[in-house]
Scaffold this motif. Sequence first.
Motif, PDB file in Angstrom:
ATOM      1  N   ASN A 141      -5.439 -16.987 -17.620  1.00 66.01           N
ATOM      2  CA  ASN A 141      -6.800 -17.091 -18.127  1.00 66.01           C
ATOM      3  C   ASN A 141      -7.668 -16.040 -17.447  1.00 66.01           C
ATOM      4  N   PRO A 142      -8.458 -15.284 -18.201  1.00 64.79           N
ATOM      5  CA  PRO A 142      -9.258 -14.211 -17.597  1.00 64.79           C
ATOM      6  C   PRO A 142     -10.238 -14.689 -16.514  1.00 64.79           C
ATOM      7  N   LEU A 143     -10.894 -15.835 -16.710  1.00 65.99           N
ATOM      8  CA  LEU A 143     -11.838 -16.306 -15.692  1.00 65.99           C
ATOM      9  C   LEU A 143     -11.130 -16.666 -14.388  1.00 65.99           C
ATOM     10  N   THR A 144      -9.977 -17.297 -14.511  1.00 64.64           N
ATOM     11  CA  THR A 144      -9.224 -17.662 -13.310  1.00 64.64           C
ATOM     12  C   THR A 144      -8.698 -16.416 -12.610  1.00 64.64           C
ATOM     13  N   ALA A 145      -8.190 -15.462 -13.371  1.00 67.28           N
ATOM     14  CA  ALA A 145      -7.712 -14.209 -12.777  1.00 67.28           C
ATOM     15  C   ALA A 145      -8.861 -13.467 -12.108  1.00 67.28           C
ATOM     16  N   GLY A 146     -10.017 -13.438 -12.759  1.00 70.55           N
ATOM     17  CA  GLY A 146     -11.182 -12.785 -12.168  1.00 70.55           C
ATOM     18  C   GLY A 146     -11.594 -13.435 -10.862  1.00 70.55           C
ATOM     19  N   ALA A 147     -11.645 -14.777 -10.836  1.00 67.40           N
ATOM     20  CA  ALA A 147     -12.012 -15.493  -9.604  1.00 67.40           C
ATOM     21  C   ALA A 147     -10.989 -15.229  -8.506  1.00 67.40           C
ATOM     22  N   PHE A 148      -9.712 -15.206  -8.875  1.00 67.09           N
ATOM     23  CA  PHE A 148      -8.682 -14.930  -7.870  1.00 67.09           C
ATOM     24  C   PHE A 148      -8.851 -13.537  -7.281  1.00 67.09           C
ATOM     25  N   PHE A 149      -9.120 -12.545  -8.136  1.00 67.62           N
ATOM     26  CA  PHE A 149      -9.241 -11.179  -7.628  1.00 67.62           C
ATOM     27  C   PHE A 149     -10.540 -10.940  -6.870  1.00 67.62           C
ATOM     28  N   VAL A 150     -11.574 -11.725  -7.129  1.00 65.81           N
ATOM     29  CA  VAL A 150     -12.762 -11.674  -6.270  1.00 65.81           C
ATOM     30  C   VAL A 150     -12.352 -12.068  -4.853  1.00 65.81           C
ATOM     31  N   ALA A 151     -11.643 -13.198  -4.745  1.00 65.16           N
ATOM     32  CA  ALA A 151     -11.227 -13.690  -3.428  1.00 65.16           C
ATOM     33  C   ALA A 151     -10.217 -12.748  -2.770  1.00 65.16           C
ATOM     34  N   ALA A 152      -9.226 -12.292  -3.527  1.00 67.15           N
ATOM     35  CA  ALA A 152      -8.192 -11.422  -2.965  1.00 67.15           C
ATOM     36  C   ALA A 152      -8.795 -10.130  -2.430  1.00 67.15           C
ATOM     37  N   ALA A 153      -9.613  -9.474  -3.232  1.00 71.14           N
ATOM     38  CA  ALA A 153     -10.229  -8.218  -2.790  1.00 71.14           C
ATOM     39  C   ALA A 153     -11.163  -8.453  -1.613  1.00 71.14           C
ATOM     40  N   TYR A 154     -11.911  -9.538  -1.657  1.00 65.06           N
ATOM     41  CA  TYR A 154     -12.836  -9.843  -0.564  1.00 65.06           C
ATOM     42  C   TYR A 154     -12.075  -9.981   0.761  1.00 65.06           C
ATOM     43  N   TYR A 155     -11.026 -10.792   0.772  1.00 64.23           N
ATOM     44  CA  TYR A 155     -10.306 -11.018   2.028  1.00 64.23           C
ATOM     45  C   TYR A 155      -9.506  -9.796   2.462  1.00 64.23           C
ATOM     46  N   LEU A 156      -8.916  -9.057   1.528  1.00 63.43           N
ATOM     47  CA  LEU A 156      -8.176  -7.849   1.905  1.00 63.43           C
ATOM     48  C   LEU A 156      -9.106  -6.817   2.538  1.00 63.43           C
ATOM     49  N   VAL A 157     -10.259  -6.575   1.929  1.00 65.98           N
ATOM     50  CA  VAL A 157     -11.191  -5.577   2.464  1.00 65.98           C
ATOM     51  C   VAL A 157     -11.824  -6.067   3.762  1.00 65.98           C
ATOM     52  N   THR A 158     -12.164  -7.347   3.834  1.00 66.98           N
ATOM     53  CA  THR A 158     -12.761  -7.880   5.058  1.00 66.98           C
ATOM     54  C   THR A 158     -11.789  -7.780   6.227  1.00 66.98           C
ATOM     55  N   TYR A 159     -10.564  -8.246   6.035  1.00 71.41           N
ATOM     56  CA  TYR A 159      -9.582  -8.168   7.122  1.00 71.41           C
ATOM     57  C   TYR A 159      -9.298  -6.716   7.503  1.00 71.41           C
ATOM     58  N   GLY A 160      -9.149  -5.851   6.499  1.00 72.52           N
ATOM     59  CA  GLY A 160      -8.920  -4.438   6.788  1.00 72.52           C
ATOM     60  C   GLY A 160     -10.081  -3.818   7.553  1.00 72.52           C
ATOM     61  N   GLY A 161     -11.302  -4.152   7.170  1.00 75.41           N
ATOM     62  CA  GLY A 161     -12.483  -3.630   7.865  1.00 75.41           C
ATOM     63  C   GLY A 161     -12.567  -4.124   9.296  1.00 75.41           C
ATOM     64  N   LEU A 162     -12.236  -5.391   9.510  1.00 75.57           N
ATOM     65  CA  LEU A 162     -12.265  -5.928  10.877  1.00 75.57           C
ATOM     66  C   LEU A 162     -11.196  -5.271  11.748  1.00 75.57           C
ATOM     67  N   LEU A 163     -10.018  -5.062  11.178  1.00 75.06           N
ATOM     68  CA  LEU A 163      -8.955  -4.405  11.942  1.00 75.06           C
ATOM     69  C   LEU A 163      -9.317  -2.953  12.251  1.00 75.06           C
ATOM     70  N   ARG A 164      -9.967  -2.286  11.316  1.00 74.59           N
ATOM     71  CA  ARG A 164     -10.402  -0.900  11.540  1.00 74.59           C
ATOM     72  C   ARG A 164     -11.453  -0.838  12.652  1.00 74.59           C
ATOM     73  N   ARG A 165     -12.412  -1.744  12.596  1.00 73.01           N
ATOM     74  CA  ARG A 165     -13.433  -1.777  13.652  1.00 73.01           C
ATOM     75  C   ARG A 165     -12.817  -2.054  15.014  1.00 73.01           C
ATOM     76  N   ARG A 166     -11.819  -2.938  15.035  1.00 69.68           N
ATOM     77  CA  ARG A 166     -11.153  -3.238  16.303  1.00 69.68           C
ATOM     78  C   ARG A 166     -10.462  -1.998  16.842  1.00 69.68           C
ATOM     79  N   GLN A 167      -9.806  -1.257  15.962  1.00 69.33           N
ATOM     80  CA  GLN A 167      -9.104  -0.046  16.381  1.00 69.33           C
ATOM     81  C   GLN A 167     -10.085   0.988  16.911  1.00 69.33           C
ATOM     82  N   ILE A 168     -11.214   1.144  16.228  1.00 72.87           N
ATOM     83  CA  ILE A 168     -12.238   2.096  16.683  1.00 72.87           C
ATOM     84  C   ILE A 168     -12.828   1.626  18.001  1.00 72.87           C
ATOM     85  N   GLY A 169     -13.023   0.324  18.123  1.00 78.29           N
ATOM     86  CA  GLY A 169     -13.585  -0.239  19.349  1.00 78.29           C
ATOM     87  C   GLY A 169     -12.679  -0.085  20.557  1.00 78.29           C
TER      88      GLY A 169
END
Length: 185
Positions: A141-169
Motif C-alpha cells: 500500500n502506498p501510504l504504508t510504504a511512504g510511512a515506512f520510508f519516512v521512518a527508515a530514512a529518518y533513522y538511517l540519516v540520524t544514526y549516520g549523522g550522529l556517528l559522523r559527529r562522533r568521528q569528527i569529535g
Amino acid sequence: MMPANNFAWMTLLIVLLLVLRTFLRVRRSIGRQPLRPVRMVVRMAILLLVAITVLAVGWRHLETQGAALLGAAIGVGLALYGLRHTTMERTAAGVFYTGHPYIGLAVTLLLIVRVGYRLLQAGPATAQASGGAALAATFGNPLTAGAFFVAAAYYLVTYGGLLRRRQIGKSTRLNSSHTDISRMP
C-alpha cells in the motif's frame, strides 16, 4: 486457514506489543543518551535490509515507488532538522547525545499507527498469505510504504549523522572533563 476470532486476538496481541515497545523506546529516547556506535551500525544494517526488501516487494507499482521516494525525502528532511537540534557532549564517562524529542516520537508513532491500521484493514488477507505475499499485503500500500520510508530514512540519516559527529569529535582534544561537540559539522 486461521479462524477470524484467532486472527483478531493475534492482531490485538501484536498491536499491544507494538504499543509497549513504542512506550519503552520513547521513554528511553527522551533526554541524554550514551552514543553506542556498534548498536547504531547494526540497526542501520537491519533497517537497510528491511528497506531493500520492502522496495523489492512494492517496486512494481508506480504509486508505491512515488510514496517510497516522497517518504524517504521527508524522512531525510526531518533527520537533518533533528540533527541540527541535537546536542552532543564528550565526558569522562563517554560520548552522549540529546536528540530532538518530538521528531523521533512523531516518526515512530506514524509508522506504528499506519502499519497497525494496515494490518487491521488487510487482516484476513494478510493472515492467509505467507512470506512475500504477507509483506506485499502490508507494505504494498502506498501510504504504508511512504510511512515506512519516512521512518527508515529518518533513522538511517540520524544514526549516520550522529556517528559522523562522533568521528569528527574524536579529533578534538579534551581539555576539560566536558567538551561540547554539538555544533560540529
